[in-house]
Design a protein around this motif. Structure first.
Motif, PDB file in Angstrom:
ATOM      1  N   PHE A 228       3.370  22.044 -15.189  1.00  0.00           N
ATOM      2  CA  PHE A 228       4.298  21.011 -14.708  1.00  0.00           C
ATOM      3  C   PHE A 228       5.384  21.652 -13.831  1.00  0.00           C
ATOM      4  CE2 PHE A 228       7.971  18.271 -14.839  1.00  0.00           C
ATOM      5  CZ  PHE A 228       7.427  17.012 -14.630  1.00  0.00           C
ATOM      6  N   LYS A 229       5.927  22.764 -14.289  1.00  0.00           N
ATOM      7  CA  LYS A 229       6.977  23.452 -13.538  1.00  0.00           C
ATOM      8  C   LYS A 229       6.471  23.927 -12.171  1.00  0.00           C
ATOM      9  CE  LYS A 229      10.137  27.414 -13.750  1.00  0.00           C
ATOM     10  NZ  LYS A 229       9.691  28.111 -12.567  1.00  0.00           N
TER      11      LYS A 229
ATOM     12  N   ILE B 274       0.832  -1.216   0.000  1.00  0.00           N
ATOM     13  CA  ILE B 274       0.000   0.000   0.000  1.00  0.00           C
ATOM     14  C   ILE B 274       0.863   1.262   0.000  1.00  0.00           C
ATOM     15  CG2 ILE B 274      -2.040  -1.109   0.951  1.00  0.00           C
ATOM     16  CD1 ILE B 274      -1.585   0.460   3.534  1.00  0.00           C
ATOM     17  N   ALA B 275       2.035   1.224   0.604  1.00  0.00           N
ATOM     18  CA  ALA B 275       2.925   2.391   0.565  1.00  0.00           C
ATOM     19  C   ALA B 275       3.291   2.718  -0.880  1.00  0.00           C
ATOM     20  CB  ALA B 275       4.186   2.125   1.388  1.00  0.00           C
ATOM     21  N   ILE B 276       3.686   1.708  -1.628  1.00  0.00           N
ATOM     22  CA  ILE B 276       4.075   1.923  -3.025  1.00  0.00           C
ATOM     23  C   ILE B 276       2.857   2.283  -3.870  1.00  0.00           C
ATOM     24  CG2 ILE B 276       4.951   0.787  -5.110  1.00  0.00           C
ATOM     25  CD1 ILE B 276       6.827  -0.825  -3.188  1.00  0.00           C
ATOM     26  N   SER B 277       1.784   1.512  -3.744  1.00  0.00           N
ATOM     27  CA  SER B 277       0.625   1.744  -4.619  1.00  0.00           C
ATOM     28  C   SER B 277      -0.060   3.070  -4.306  1.00  0.00           C
ATOM     29  CB  SER B 277      -0.369   0.581  -4.553  1.00  0.00           C
ATOM     30  OG  SER B 277      -0.873   0.410  -3.248  1.00  0.00           O
ATOM     31  N   TRP B 278      -0.267   3.413  -3.033  1.00  0.00           N
ATOM     32  CA  TRP B 278      -0.907   4.671  -2.699  1.00  0.00           C
ATOM     33  C   TRP B 278      -0.059   5.860  -3.147  1.00  0.00           C
ATOM     34  CZ3 TRP B 278      -3.855   4.753   2.630  1.00  0.00           C
ATOM     35  CH2 TRP B 278      -4.862   3.785   2.607  1.00  0.00           C
ATOM     36  N   THR B 279       1.256   5.761  -3.028  1.00  0.00           N
ATOM     37  CA  THR B 279       2.128   6.845  -3.462  1.00  0.00           C
ATOM     38  C   THR B 279       2.064   7.014  -4.975  1.00  0.00           C
ATOM     39  OG1 THR B 279       3.597   6.443  -1.582  1.00  0.00           O
ATOM     40  CG2 THR B 279       4.477   7.770  -3.391  1.00  0.00           C
ATOM     41  N   ILE B 280       2.167   5.920  -5.710  1.00  0.00           N
ATOM     42  CA  ILE B 280       2.119   5.993  -7.175  1.00  0.00           C
ATOM     43  C   ILE B 280       0.758   6.496  -7.652  1.00  0.00           C
ATOM     44  CG2 ILE B 280       2.120   4.613  -9.304  1.00  0.00           C
ATOM     45  CD1 ILE B 280       4.361   2.926  -7.985  1.00  0.00           C
ATOM     46  N   ILE B 281      -0.305   5.977  -7.075  1.00  0.00           N
ATOM     47  CA  ILE B 281      -1.649   6.419  -7.473  1.00  0.00           C
ATOM     48  C   ILE B 281      -1.819   7.905  -7.196  1.00  0.00           C
ATOM     49  CG2 ILE B 281      -4.114   6.217  -6.922  1.00  0.00           C
ATOM     50  CD1 ILE B 281      -3.519   3.160  -6.468  1.00  0.00           C
ATOM     51  N   THR B 282      -1.342   8.372  -6.055  1.00  0.00           N
ATOM     52  CA  THR B 282      -1.448   9.790  -5.715  1.00  0.00           C
ATOM     53  C   THR B 282      -0.655  10.655  -6.693  1.00  0.00           C
ATOM     54  OG1 THR B 282      -1.774   9.271  -3.378  1.00  0.00           O
ATOM     55  CG2 THR B 282      -1.083  11.512  -3.903  1.00  0.00           C
ATOM     56  N   ILE B 283       0.529  10.215  -7.062  1.00  0.00           N
ATOM     57  CA  ILE B 283       1.342  10.961  -8.029  1.00  0.00           C
ATOM     58  C   ILE B 283       0.606  11.071  -9.361  1.00  0.00           C
ATOM     59  CG2 ILE B 283       3.459  10.880  -9.414  1.00  0.00           C
ATOM     60  CD1 ILE B 283       4.825   9.671  -6.860  1.00  0.00           C
ATOM     61  N   VAL B 284       0.023   9.973  -9.820  1.00  0.00           N
ATOM     62  CA  VAL B 284      -0.706   9.968 -11.098  1.00  0.00           C
ATOM     63  C   VAL B 284      -1.951  10.853 -11.012  1.00  0.00           C
ATOM     64  CG1 VAL B 284      -2.022   8.523 -12.708  1.00  0.00           C
ATOM     65  CG2 VAL B 284       0.196   7.726 -11.837  1.00  0.00           C
ATOM     66  N   VAL B 285      -2.727  10.709  -9.931  1.00  0.00           N
ATOM     67  CA  VAL B 285      -3.944  11.518  -9.761  1.00  0.00           C
ATOM     68  C   VAL B 285      -3.584  12.999  -9.652  1.00  0.00           C
ATOM     69  CG1 VAL B 285      -5.873  12.017  -8.190  1.00  0.00           C
ATOM     70  CG2 VAL B 285      -5.332   9.649  -8.798  1.00  0.00           C
ATOM     71  N   ASP B 286      -2.529  13.318  -8.919  1.00  0.00           N
ATOM     72  CA  ASP B 286      -2.078  14.714  -8.828  1.00  0.00           C
ATOM     73  C   ASP B 286      -1.734  15.260 -10.206  1.00  0.00           C
ATOM     74  OD1 ASP B 286      -2.361  14.900  -6.084  1.00  0.00           O
ATOM     75  OD2 ASP B 286      -0.212  14.813  -5.649  1.00  0.00           O
ATOM     76  N   TYR B 287      -0.998  14.495 -10.978  1.00  0.00           N
ATOM     77  CA  TYR B 287      -0.593  14.955 -12.304  1.00  0.00           C
ATOM     78  C   TYR B 287      -1.813  15.196 -13.190  1.00  0.00           C
ATOM     79  CZ  TYR B 287       1.622  15.233 -16.855  1.00  0.00           C
ATOM     80  OH  TYR B 287       2.013  15.663 -18.098  1.00  0.00           O
ATOM     81  N   ILE B 288      -2.747  14.262 -13.178  1.00  0.00           N
ATOM     82  CA  ILE B 288      -3.953  14.405 -13.996  1.00  0.00           C
ATOM     83  C   ILE B 288      -4.816  15.559 -13.478  1.00  0.00           C
ATOM     84  CG2 ILE B 288      -6.138  13.310 -14.674  1.00  0.00           C
ATOM     85  CD1 ILE B 288      -4.544  10.611 -14.641  1.00  0.00           C
ATOM     86  N   GLY B 289      -5.073  15.569 -12.162  1.00  0.00           N
ATOM     87  CA  GLY B 289      -6.012  16.522 -11.580  1.00  0.00           C
ATOM     88  C   GLY B 289      -5.492  17.925 -11.378  1.00  0.00           C
ATOM     89  N   TRP B 290      -4.178  18.084 -11.208  1.00  0.00           N
ATOM     90  CA  TRP B 290      -3.642  19.407 -10.911  1.00  0.00           C
ATOM     91  C   TRP B 290      -2.807  19.986 -12.045  1.00  0.00           C
ATOM     92  CZ3 TRP B 290      -6.040  21.635  -7.115  1.00  0.00           C
ATOM     93  CH2 TRP B 290      -6.554  20.864  -6.070  1.00  0.00           C
ATOM     94  N   VAL B 291      -2.404  19.142 -13.025  1.00  0.00           N
ATOM     95  CA  VAL B 291      -1.582  19.635 -14.135  1.00  0.00           C
ATOM     96  C   VAL B 291      -2.311  19.503 -15.465  1.00  0.00           C
ATOM     97  CG1 VAL B 291       0.606  19.347 -15.386  1.00  0.00           C
ATOM     98  CG2 VAL B 291       0.567  19.118 -12.898  1.00  0.00           C
ATOM     99  N   LEU B 292      -2.811  18.320 -15.790  1.00  0.00           N
ATOM    100  CA  LEU B 292      -3.406  18.093 -17.104  1.00  0.00           C
ATOM    101  C   LEU B 292      -4.779  18.733 -17.276  1.00  0.00           C
ATOM    102  CD1 LEU B 292      -2.452  14.395 -17.972  1.00  0.00           C
ATOM    103  CD2 LEU B 292      -1.347  16.526 -18.709  1.00  0.00           C
TER     104      LEU B 292
END
Length: 137
Positions: free
Chosen positions: A107-108, A80-98
């Motif tokens: 991105f910067k 869960i440490a790895i999966s929650w971190t990776i999922i959060t990174i992806v969701v952040d990128y989609i939701g806050w950048v894309l």
């Protein structure tokens, strides 16, 4: 995924409420037309973002681990440490950048200008299941 979603939304709400508090109560104003991610009321909350995460993520990690009751606690914690971190990174990128919205960042802005806070947020998310496991074992 349920507990990850709940804590992610909760932390987002806490951050927004903190920004509103700074703006309305503490009267932290920025010039009109300032991008949301550059507004003083928001910028002043950034050092607290890792704290929201290091406080709330272990609680929800604990809830998850107690419900699952894994036979190998530390293997589940690592997953869960790895999966929650990776999922959060992806969701952040989609939701806050894309996705373009009033609070979006380039991105910067997200990954360079938001240092060290974004790195500390992701470290907090990663270590949170280990903190929860400490209280279980």
């Amino acid at each position: 995924m349920v507990w990850l979603s709940v804590v992610y939304v909760l932390i987002t709400i806490v951050g927004i409420l903190h920004t509103i508090f700074n703006w309305k109560v503490l009267k932290m104003e920025s010039p009109k037309g300032t991008k949301a991610s550059k507004v003083l009321a928001y910028k002043k909350t950034e050092p607290y973002h890792p704290l929201y995460n290091i406080f709330l993520f272990p609680i929800f990690s604990y809830i998850y681990l107690v419900q699952v009751n894994p036979t190998n606690l530390y293997q589940e914690v690592l997953v869960i440490a790895i999966s929650w971190t990776i999922i959060t990174i992806v969701v952040d990128y989609i939701g806050w950048v894309l996705i373009k919205h009033p609070w979006y960042m380039t991105f910067k802005e997200m990954y360079i200008d938001y240092q060290p806070w974004i790195t500390l947020v992701y470290i907090s998310i990663f270590v949170s299941p280990f903190i929860a496991a400490y209280f279980i074992s």
